[in-house]
Design a protein around this motif. Structure first.
Motif, short mmCIF file in Angstrom:
data_model
loop_
_atom_site.label_atom_id
_atom_site.label_comp_id
_atom_site.label_asym_id
_atom_site.label_seq_id
_atom_site.Cartn_x
_atom_site.Cartn_y
_atom_site.Cartn_z
N LEU A 1 -9.13 10.87 -4.23
CA LEU A 1 -8.24 9.91 -4.86
C LEU A 1 -9.01 8.60 -4.99
O LEU A 1 -9.51 8.09 -3.98
CB LEU A 1 -6.97 9.72 -4.01
CG LEU A 1 -5.97 8.69 -4.50
CD1 LEU A 1 -5.36 9.10 -5.84
CD2 LEU A 1 -4.87 8.49 -3.45
N HIS A 2 -9.11 8.10 -6.21
CA HIS A 2 -9.90 6.89 -6.47
C HIS A 2 -9.07 5.80 -7.16
O HIS A 2 -8.23 6.10 -8.00
CB HIS A 2 -11.08 7.21 -7.39
CG HIS A 2 -12.21 7.88 -6.71
ND1 HIS A 2 -12.29 9.25 -6.57
CD2 HIS A 2 -13.33 7.38 -6.14
CE1 HIS A 2 -13.40 9.56 -5.94
NE2 HIS A 2 -14.05 8.44 -5.66
N ASP A 3 -9.39 4.57 -6.82
CA ASP A 3 -8.94 3.39 -7.55
C ASP A 3 -10.20 2.85 -8.21
O ASP A 3 -10.99 2.15 -7.58
CB ASP A 3 -8.34 2.36 -6.59
CG ASP A 3 -7.94 1.07 -7.29
OD1 ASP A 3 -7.88 1.04 -8.53
OD2 ASP A 3 -7.66 0.08 -6.58
N LEU B 1 -4.27 5.43 -10.68
CA LEU B 1 -5.34 5.98 -9.85
C LEU B 1 -5.79 7.32 -10.43
O LEU B 1 -5.05 7.96 -11.17
CB LEU B 1 -4.84 6.18 -8.41
CG LEU B 1 -4.20 4.97 -7.74
CD1 LEU B 1 -3.50 5.38 -6.46
CD2 LEU B 1 -5.24 3.90 -7.49
N ILE C 1 0.66 10.08 -0.15
CA ILE C 1 -0.68 10.47 -0.60
C ILE C 1 -0.88 11.96 -0.32
O ILE C 1 -1.36 12.71 -1.17
CB ILE C 1 -1.76 9.62 0.11
CG1 ILE C 1 -1.63 8.16 -0.34
CG2 ILE C 1 -3.16 10.16 -0.16
CD1 ILE C 1 -2.42 7.17 0.49
N ALA D 1 0.85 -1.20 0.00
CA ALA D 1 0.00 0.00 0.00
C ALA D 1 0.88 1.25 0.00
O ALA D 1 2.00 1.24 0.52
CB ALA D 1 -0.90 0.01 1.23
N TYR E 1 -8.12 9.23 5.10
CA TYR E 1 -7.84 7.97 4.42
C TYR E 1 -9.08 7.08 4.52
O TYR E 1 -9.55 6.79 5.62
CB TYR E 1 -6.61 7.31 5.04
CG TYR E 1 -5.40 8.21 4.97
CD1 TYR E 1 -4.63 8.28 3.81
CD2 TYR E 1 -5.04 9.03 6.04
CE1 TYR E 1 -3.54 9.12 3.72
CE2 TYR E 1 -3.94 9.87 5.96
CZ TYR E 1 -3.20 9.92 4.80
OH TYR E 1 -2.11 10.75 4.71
N THR F 1 -4.65 2.39 -0.43
CA THR F 1 -4.25 2.94 -1.73
C THR F 1 -3.17 2.03 -2.29
O THR F 1 -2.07 1.95 -1.73
CB THR F 1 -3.73 4.38 -1.57
OG1 THR F 1 -4.77 5.19 -1.00
CG2 THR F 1 -3.31 4.96 -2.90
N CYS G 1 -10.17 6.10 -2.17
CA CYS G 1 -9.00 5.78 -1.33
C CYS G 1 -8.77 6.86 -0.28
O CYS G 1 -8.43 6.55 0.86
CB CYS G 1 -7.75 5.64 -2.19
SG CYS G 1 -7.83 4.28 -3.38
N ALA G 2 -8.94 8.14 -0.68
CA ALA G 2 -8.67 9.23 0.25
C ALA G 2 -9.37 10.50 -0.22
O ALA G 2 -9.66 10.67 -1.41
CB ALA G 2 -7.17 9.48 0.37
#
Length: 153
Positions: free
Chosen positions: A131-133, A111, A72, A66, A101, A105, A138-139
């Motif tokens: 922040l995306h996956d 991402l 991040i 991670a 968080y 991540t 993710c955050a």
């Protein structure tokens, strides 16, 4: 250790000041050529904010495959600055940045990161980000950037 000291000595001979360094100024390279940042490519930048594809590498490991939380935050700080700059058409500095968080991540995975100016109050630019996956969040980030006065560095 001796090898590392030898390499550092060689690099020291080529050291230049920040105003002449290509690091952070090469818009043709991921993360503007700054090797300290997680590599990202801005895909969209306008009044709606900054959109980028970001990939944390093995160097950004926090444990268990991670990304490290500090990395991040660094990514959010950099892309938050983009959103602030577009919103005020000028340079700003980070006053505070808070990251929430939400899930792990992953490393070595493209991402999506988005930052935007949520509101402006004089020289204060309040910025948010995600922040995306894929569809997984993710955050999230909230930050305050301050517009520099003329002549201020």
């Amino acid at each position: 250790m001796d090898k590392l000291a030898e390499i550092n000595d060689k690099l020291a001979a080529a050291r230049i000041d920040e105003w002449h360094s290509p690091s952070g100024t090469r818009i043709d390279l991921p993360a503007r050529g700054n090797i300290n940042l997680p590599p990202f490519d801005v895909t969209y930048l306008n009044d709606d904010g900054a959109y980028a594809t970001l990939t944390f590498r093995d160097f950004h490991l926090g444990g268990n495959n991670a990304a490290h939380g500090g990395q991040i935050a660094v990514a959010f700080d950099e892309l938050g600055g983009y959103a602030s700059a577009v919103a005020i058409q000028g340079v700003s500095r980070t006053a505070y940045l808070t990251v929430h968080y939400r899930s792990i991540t992953p490393l070595n995975t493209p991402l999506q990161i988005r930052t935007w100016a949520d509101r402006i109050d004089g020289r204060k630019v309040y910025v948010k980000g995600t922040l995306h996956d894929g569809d997984r969040l993710c955050a999230e980030m909230e930050a305050l950037f301050i517009k520099l006065n003329p002549g201020q560095r």
